[in-house]
Design a protein around this motif. Structure first.
Motif, short mmCIF file in Angstrom:
data_model
loop_
_atom_site.label_atom_id
_atom_site.label_comp_id
_atom_site.label_asym_id
_atom_site.label_seq_id
_atom_site.Cartn_x
_atom_site.Cartn_y
_atom_site.Cartn_z
N LEU A 98 15.84 -6.78 59.47
CA LEU A 98 14.85 -7.18 60.46
C LEU A 98 15.44 -7.13 61.86
O LEU A 98 14.82 -6.60 62.79
CB LEU A 98 14.34 -8.59 60.15
N ASP A 99 16.65 -7.66 62.02
CA ASP A 99 17.28 -7.67 63.33
C ASP A 99 17.58 -6.25 63.80
O ASP A 99 17.31 -5.88 64.95
CB ASP A 99 18.57 -8.50 63.26
N GLU A 100 18.13 -5.43 62.91
CA GLU A 100 18.46 -4.04 63.26
C GLU A 100 17.21 -3.24 63.62
O GLU A 100 17.19 -2.51 64.63
CB GLU A 100 19.18 -3.38 62.09
N GLU A 101 16.18 -3.37 62.80
CA GLU A 101 14.97 -2.58 63.04
C GLU A 101 14.18 -3.09 64.24
O GLU A 101 13.53 -2.30 64.95
CB GLU A 101 14.09 -2.60 61.78
N THR A 102 14.26 -4.39 64.50
CA THR A 102 13.60 -4.94 65.69
C THR A 102 14.27 -4.41 66.95
O THR A 102 13.60 -4.06 67.93
CB THR A 102 13.64 -6.47 65.67
N ASN A 103 15.60 -4.33 66.94
CA ASN A 103 16.31 -3.75 68.08
C ASN A 103 15.93 -2.29 68.27
O ASN A 103 15.72 -1.83 69.41
CB ASN A 103 17.82 -3.87 67.87
N ARG A 154 7.66 0.79 56.29
CA ARG A 154 7.77 -0.60 56.70
C ARG A 154 8.59 -0.68 57.98
O ARG A 154 9.25 0.27 58.37
CB ARG A 154 8.47 -1.43 55.60
N TYR A 155 8.57 -1.87 58.60
CA TYR A 155 9.36 -2.09 59.81
C TYR A 155 10.69 -2.78 59.54
O TYR A 155 11.50 -2.92 60.45
CB TYR A 155 8.55 -2.88 60.84
N PHE A 156 10.91 -3.23 58.30
CA PHE A 156 12.21 -3.79 57.91
C PHE A 156 12.25 -3.85 56.39
O PHE A 156 11.23 -3.77 55.72
CB PHE A 156 12.43 -5.18 58.52
N LYS A 157 13.46 -4.00 55.85
CA LYS A 157 13.65 -3.95 54.40
C LYS A 157 13.37 -5.30 53.73
O LYS A 157 13.48 -6.36 54.35
CB LYS A 157 15.08 -3.53 54.08
N LEU A 213 8.80 -13.96 69.52
CA LEU A 213 9.39 -15.30 69.42
C LEU A 213 10.90 -15.29 69.61
O LEU A 213 11.48 -16.32 69.97
CB LEU A 213 9.03 -15.92 68.06
N LYS A 214 11.54 -14.15 69.38
CA LYS A 214 12.98 -14.04 69.61
C LYS A 214 13.30 -13.58 71.03
O LYS A 214 14.46 -13.43 71.39
CB LYS A 214 13.61 -13.09 68.59
N GLY A 215 12.26 -13.35 71.83
CA GLY A 215 12.48 -12.96 73.21
C GLY A 215 12.95 -11.54 73.40
O GLY A 215 13.49 -11.18 74.45
N LYS A 216 12.69 -10.68 72.40
CA LYS A 216 13.13 -9.29 72.50
C LYS A 216 12.12 -8.42 73.23
O LYS A 216 12.49 -7.38 73.79
CB LYS A 216 13.43 -8.73 71.11
N PHE A 217 10.86 -8.82 73.21
CA PHE A 217 9.85 -8.05 73.94
C PHE A 217 8.78 -9.02 74.42
O PHE A 217 8.17 -9.73 73.61
CB PHE A 217 9.23 -6.97 73.07
N ASN A 218 8.54 -9.03 75.70
CA ASN A 218 7.63 -9.99 76.31
C ASN A 218 6.22 -9.40 76.41
O ASN A 218 5.74 -9.07 77.49
CB ASN A 218 8.15 -10.40 77.69
N PHE A 219 5.55 -9.28 75.26
CA PHE A 219 4.19 -8.75 75.27
C PHE A 219 3.30 -9.61 76.15
O PHE A 219 3.45 -10.83 76.22
CB PHE A 219 3.62 -8.73 73.85
#
Length: 206
Positions: A76-81, A56-59, A118-124
């Protein structure tokens, strides 16, 4: 060590970032990607969370299912980073243009791609999200400059409730995205019709 797959593809085509569903891996969506965007460079990264043998991408917080209340937002925040950093590092290693990158995700992978966006972490540049959902509520929408997003949804999807999908659609609209929705009738299953609709949408996208 990050588990990933890379295929060089043609340098003049936008790279695809593949993000698998729960229980999948970096090879799960390769055939789908080749159907939707043949010859494009591919970067596919395995989520580093493993719960009960499933990648998975987060717990999750517990065993209550894939509902918003059970998502571990700290994870989610940790794994997204982590994922954002890995995408940027691997894109540099393999000479991929992140400004043109298209995210293609299914279920858990679609969820994390949309959340990053949506959180602005990656501008696909574009997103193809098969059966994605809203993971958390946003107090204020960021502006995404008419970015293009392809979503699929089924009214009988037991994992993505209608209200949740409506919230996701609203978040994307509030951010200024151009959205196209394909409605399926086979629940959370990824269908040939969805894949072909995504292929057509990408071919016609600006």
């Amino acid at each position: 060590m990050t588990n990933y797959f890379f295929k060089a593809g043609r340098k003049d085509l936008a790279p695809l970032l593949l993000l698998h569903s729960t229980g999948g891996d970096e090879h799960q969506l390769l055939e789908i990607a080749e159907m939707i965007a043949p010859h494009h460079p591919i970067l596919s990264i395995r989520g580093r969370v493993n719960e009960q043998g499933s990648n998975r991408y987060f717990k999750l917080r517990g065993l209550g299912g894939f509902t918003k209340e059970n998502f571990d937002l700290d994870s989610l925040d940790e794994e997204t980073n982590w994922l954002t950093s890995e995408v940027q590092s691997l894109a540099q290693k393999h000479d991929l243009d992140v400004q043109k990158m298209i995210a293609l995700g299914y279920s858990n992978g679609a969820n994390v791609a949309l959340n990053m966006f949506l959180k602005g972490k990656f501008n696909f540049d574009k997103i193809i999200a098969f059966h994605g959902m809203q993971l958390e509520e946003f107090e204020e929408a960021i502006q995404l400059d008419k970015k293009q997003v392809f979503l699929t949804y089924a009214a009988n999807d037991r994992i993505v409730p209608r209200e949740n999908f409506g919230d996701l659609k609203g978040d994307l609209e509030d951010s200024g995205c151009q959205i196209e929705i394909f409605e399926s009738s086979l629940g959370h299953q990824l269908t040939q019709e969805e894949v072909m609709a995504a292929k057509k949408w990408l071919a016609e996208a600006d």
